[in-house]
Design a protein around this motif. Structure first.
Motif, PDB file in Angstrom:
ATOM      1  N   ASP A  73       0.833  -1.193   0.000  1.00  0.00           N
ATOM      2  CA  ASP A  73       0.000   0.000   0.000  1.00  0.00           C
ATOM      3  C   ASP A  73       0.867   1.240   0.000  1.00  0.00           C
ATOM      4  O   ASP A  73       1.966   1.243   0.549  1.00  0.00           O
ATOM      5  CB  ASP A  73      -0.902   0.033   1.241  1.00  0.00           C
ATOM      6  N   GLY A  74       0.371   2.285  -0.606  1.00  0.00           N
ATOM      7  CA  GLY A  74       1.038   3.572  -0.532  1.00  0.00           C
ATOM      8  C   GLY A  74       2.063   3.814  -1.618  1.00  0.00           C
ATOM      9  O   GLY A  74       2.181   3.058  -2.573  1.00  0.00           O
ATOM     10  N   TYR A  75       2.801   4.900  -1.420  1.00  0.00           N
ATOM     11  CA  TYR A  75       3.711   5.372  -2.457  1.00  0.00           C
ATOM     12  C   TYR A  75       5.177   5.130  -2.090  1.00  0.00           C
ATOM     13  O   TYR A  75       5.505   4.753  -0.969  1.00  0.00           O
ATOM     14  CB  TYR A  75       3.461   6.851  -2.735  1.00  0.00           C
ATOM     15  N   ARG A  76       6.044   5.368  -3.071  1.00  0.00           N
ATOM     16  CA  ARG A  76       7.483   5.206  -2.921  1.00  0.00           C
ATOM     17  C   ARG A  76       8.201   6.386  -3.569  1.00  0.00           C
ATOM     18  O   ARG A  76       7.837   6.805  -4.664  1.00  0.00           O
ATOM     19  CB  ARG A  76       7.964   3.938  -3.626  1.00  0.00           C
ATOM     20  N   ASN A  77       9.234   6.883  -2.904  1.00  0.00           N
ATOM     21  CA  ASN A  77      10.166   7.846  -3.491  1.00  0.00           C
ATOM     22  C   ASN A  77      11.366   7.053  -3.969  1.00  0.00           C
ATOM     23  O   ASN A  77      11.917   6.247  -3.224  1.00  0.00           O
ATOM     24  CB  ASN A  77      10.636   8.860  -2.448  1.00  0.00           C
ATOM     25  N   LEU A  78      11.799   7.310  -5.197  1.00  0.00           N
ATOM     26  CA  LEU A  78      12.881   6.548  -5.800  1.00  0.00           C
ATOM     27  C   LEU A  78      13.916   7.508  -6.375  1.00  0.00           C
ATOM     28  O   LEU A  78      13.564   8.453  -7.071  1.00  0.00           O
ATOM     29  CB  LEU A  78      12.291   5.671  -6.911  1.00  0.00           C
ATOM     30  N   ILE A  79      15.198   7.262  -6.050  1.00  0.00           N
ATOM     31  CA  ILE A  79      16.303   8.057  -6.583  1.00  0.00           C
ATOM     32  C   ILE A  79      17.350   7.092  -7.126  1.00  0.00           C
ATOM     33  O   ILE A  79      17.781   6.183  -6.425  1.00  0.00           O
ATOM     34  CB  ILE A  79      16.949   8.944  -5.499  1.00  0.00           C
ATOM     35  N   PHE A  80      17.770   7.315  -8.377  1.00  0.00           N
ATOM     36  CA  PHE A  80      18.741   6.459  -9.052  1.00  0.00           C
ATOM     37  C   PHE A  80      19.926   7.302  -9.501  1.00  0.00           C
ATOM     38  O   PHE A  80      19.776   8.213 -10.303  1.00  0.00           O
ATOM     39  CB  PHE A  80      18.062   5.780 -10.251  1.00  0.00           C
ATOM     40  N   ASP A  81      21.094   7.003  -8.947  1.00  0.00           N
ATOM     41  CA  ASP A  81      22.344   7.666  -9.327  1.00  0.00           C
ATOM     42  C   ASP A  81      23.038   6.809 -10.377  1.00  0.00           C
ATOM     43  O   ASP A  81      23.597   5.758 -10.063  1.00  0.00           O
ATOM     44  CB  ASP A  81      23.259   7.842  -8.118  1.00  0.00           C
ATOM     45  N   VAL A  82      23.015   7.267 -11.616  1.00  0.00           N
ATOM     46  CA  VAL A  82      23.542   6.466 -12.722  1.00  0.00           C
ATOM     47  C   VAL A  82      25.048   6.250 -12.569  1.00  0.00           C
ATOM     48  O   VAL A  82      25.556   5.189 -12.924  1.00  0.00           O
ATOM     49  CB  VAL A  82      23.187   7.102 -14.085  1.00  0.00           C
ATOM     50  N   TRP A  83      25.789   7.213 -12.029  1.00  0.00           N
ATOM     51  CA  TRP A  83      27.242   7.077 -11.907  1.00  0.00           C
ATOM     52  C   TRP A  83      27.658   5.902 -11.032  1.00  0.00           C
ATOM     53  O   TRP A  83      28.707   5.327 -11.232  1.00  0.00           O
ATOM     54  CB  TRP A  83      27.890   8.371 -11.392  1.00  0.00           C
ATOM     55  N   SER A  84      26.814   5.500 -10.068  1.00  0.00           N
ATOM     56  CA  SER A  84      27.191   4.419  -9.158  1.00  0.00           C
ATOM     57  C   SER A  84      26.252   3.222  -9.211  1.00  0.00           C
ATOM     58  O   SER A  84      26.566   2.161  -8.668  1.00  0.00           O
ATOM     59  CB  SER A  84      27.219   4.944  -7.718  1.00  0.00           C
ATOM     60  N   GLY A  85      25.080   3.399  -9.800  1.00  0.00           N
ATOM     61  CA  GLY A  85      24.086   2.338  -9.776  1.00  0.00           C
ATOM     62  C   GLY A  85      23.311   2.307  -8.469  1.00  0.00           C
ATOM     63  O   GLY A  85      22.469   1.439  -8.260  1.00  0.00           O
ATOM     64  N   HIS A  86      23.571   3.249  -7.580  1.00  0.00           N
ATOM     65  CA  HIS A  86      22.916   3.292  -6.276  1.00  0.00           C
ATOM     66  C   HIS A  86      21.469   3.728  -6.426  1.00  0.00           C
ATOM     67  O   HIS A  86      21.177   4.706  -7.107  1.00  0.00           O
ATOM     68  CB  HIS A  86      23.667   4.255  -5.354  1.00  0.00           C
ATOM     69  N   ILE A  87      20.586   2.982  -5.797  1.00  0.00           N
ATOM     70  CA  ILE A  87      19.164   3.323  -5.786  1.00  0.00           C
ATOM     71  C   ILE A  87      18.741   3.500  -4.345  1.00  0.00           C
ATOM     72  O   ILE A  87      18.966   2.630  -3.507  1.00  0.00           O
ATOM     73  CB  ILE A  87      18.315   2.220  -6.448  1.00  0.00           C
ATOM     74  N   ALA A  88      18.140   4.660  -4.058  1.00  0.00           N
ATOM     75  CA  ALA A  88      17.570   4.906  -2.733  1.00  0.00           C
ATOM     76  C   ALA A  88      16.056   4.848  -2.876  1.00  0.00           C
ATOM     77  O   ALA A  88      15.481   5.474  -3.770  1.00  0.00           O
ATOM     78  CB  ALA A  88      18.007   6.267  -2.207  1.00  0.00           C
ATOM     79  N   LEU A  89      15.448   4.100  -1.993  1.00  0.00           N
ATOM     80  CA  LEU A  89      14.004   3.903  -2.035  1.00  0.00           C
ATOM     81  C   LEU A  89      13.447   4.238  -0.666  1.00  0.00           C
ATOM     82  O   LEU A  89      13.942   3.738   0.342  1.00  0.00           O
ATOM     83  CB  LEU A  89      13.697   2.448  -2.392  1.00  0.00           C
ATOM     84  N   ARG A  90      12.422   5.072  -0.649  1.00  0.00           N
ATOM     85  CA  ARG A  90      11.780   5.415   0.615  1.00  0.00           C
ATOM     86  C   ARG A  90      10.296   5.132   0.503  1.00  0.00           C
ATOM     87  O   ARG A  90       9.646   5.555  -0.455  1.00  0.00           O
ATOM     88  CB  ARG A  90      11.996   6.882   0.958  1.00  0.00           C
ATOM     89  N   CYS A  91       9.791   4.398   1.473  1.00  0.00           N
ATOM     90  CA  CYS A  91       8.371   4.049   1.522  1.00  0.00           C
ATOM     91  C   CYS A  91       7.797   4.605   2.817  1.00  0.00           C
ATOM     92  O   CYS A  91       7.773   3.894   3.833  1.00  0.00           O
ATOM     93  CB  CYS A  91       8.180   2.542   1.486  1.00  0.00           C
ATOM     94  N   PRO A  92       7.346   5.845   2.817  1.00  0.00           N
ATOM     95  CA  PRO A  92       6.887   6.471   4.060  1.00  0.00           C
ATOM     96  C   PRO A  92       5.753   5.743   4.760  1.00  0.00           C
ATOM     97  O   PRO A  92       5.686   5.754   5.980  1.00  0.00           O
ATOM     98  CB  PRO A  92       6.433   7.863   3.616  1.00  0.00           C
ATOM     99  N   THR A  93       4.868   5.078   4.018  1.00  0.00           N
ATOM    100  CA  THR A  93       3.740   4.411   4.654  1.00  0.00           C
ATOM    101  C   THR A  93       4.169   3.227   5.501  1.00  0.00           C
ATOM    102  O   THR A  93       3.500   2.868   6.453  1.00  0.00           O
ATOM    103  CB  THR A  93       2.711   3.937   3.615  1.00  0.00           C
ATOM    104  N   SER A  94       5.290   2.628   5.168  1.00  0.00           N
ATOM    105  CA  SER A  94       5.763   1.483   5.954  1.00  0.00           C
ATOM    106  C   SER A  94       6.922   1.875   6.862  1.00  0.00           C
ATOM    107  O   SER A  94       7.503   1.024   7.520  1.00  0.00           O
ATOM    108  CB  SER A  94       6.197   0.343   5.037  1.00  0.00           C
TER     109      SER A  94
END
Length: 169
Positions: free
Chosen positions: A135-156
């Motif tokens: 349920d709910g939404y996700r914030n997603l950030i992808f840094d192409v230089w490193s392949g790092h993905i940050a994911l935030r799911c505020p509802t959980s």
């Protein structure tokens, strides 16, 4: 938009996609929509799409990133134009949250996730990582230089980060 470090910051809206190089950060906010994230470790290139629906009933004359099948097709075109091959990418899938609870009998988020996974399989591609459904939404950030993905799911109250490794040949 370039920031002070020369990094291009891209904010994807529903139906958008972007393919960039090592100077790129891509962000999006997902509800029932889904993002496919593709990253090539060796070349430090990659892209992301933000699709809203599995497919459209009446195909148009131009491909449209609002639909899973067409968004993936557009990303694959970008990959081939870069001189790389789709199977050399680390592929992740995010989103597909149930935004309407019991108000809607059809869970579009679930349909979007299923469509993404089926399309990848149909193209002989593997989904290496996914964070989808719920349920709910996700914030997603992808840094192409490193392949790092940050994911935030505020509802959980959950924050997940992952540094992706190159797929084994």
């Amino acid at each position: 938009m370039h920031n002070s470090d020369g990094v291009i910051e891209v904010l994807l809206q529903p139906g958008d996609l972007y393919f960039g190089d090592r100077r790129t950060r891509i962000r999006t906010l997902l509800g029932s929509c889904v993002s496919l994230v593709l990253w090539h470790r060796g070349e430090r290139i990659g892209g992301m799409c933000h699709y809203m629906l599995p497919s459209r009933r009446h195909p148009g004359s131009r491909l449209d990133g609002r639909y899973a099948d067409e968004a993936l097709h557009l990303l694959l075109e970008k990959i081939r134009a870069s001189g790389s091959q789709p199977q050399d990418y680390r592929i992740s899938l995010f989103g597909g949250g149930n935004m309407f609870g019991e108000l809607c009998q059809r869970n579009i988020g679930q349909s979007n996730v299923r469509a993404g996974l089926e399309l990848l399989a149909a193209h002989g591609l593997k989904c290496h990582e996914r964070h989808a459904g719920g349920d709910g939404y996700r914030n997603l950030i992808f840094d192409v230089w490193s392949g790092h993905i940050a994911l935030r799911c505020p509802t959980s109250q959950q924050i997940a980060t992952r540094r992706y490794e190159a797929p084994t040949p």
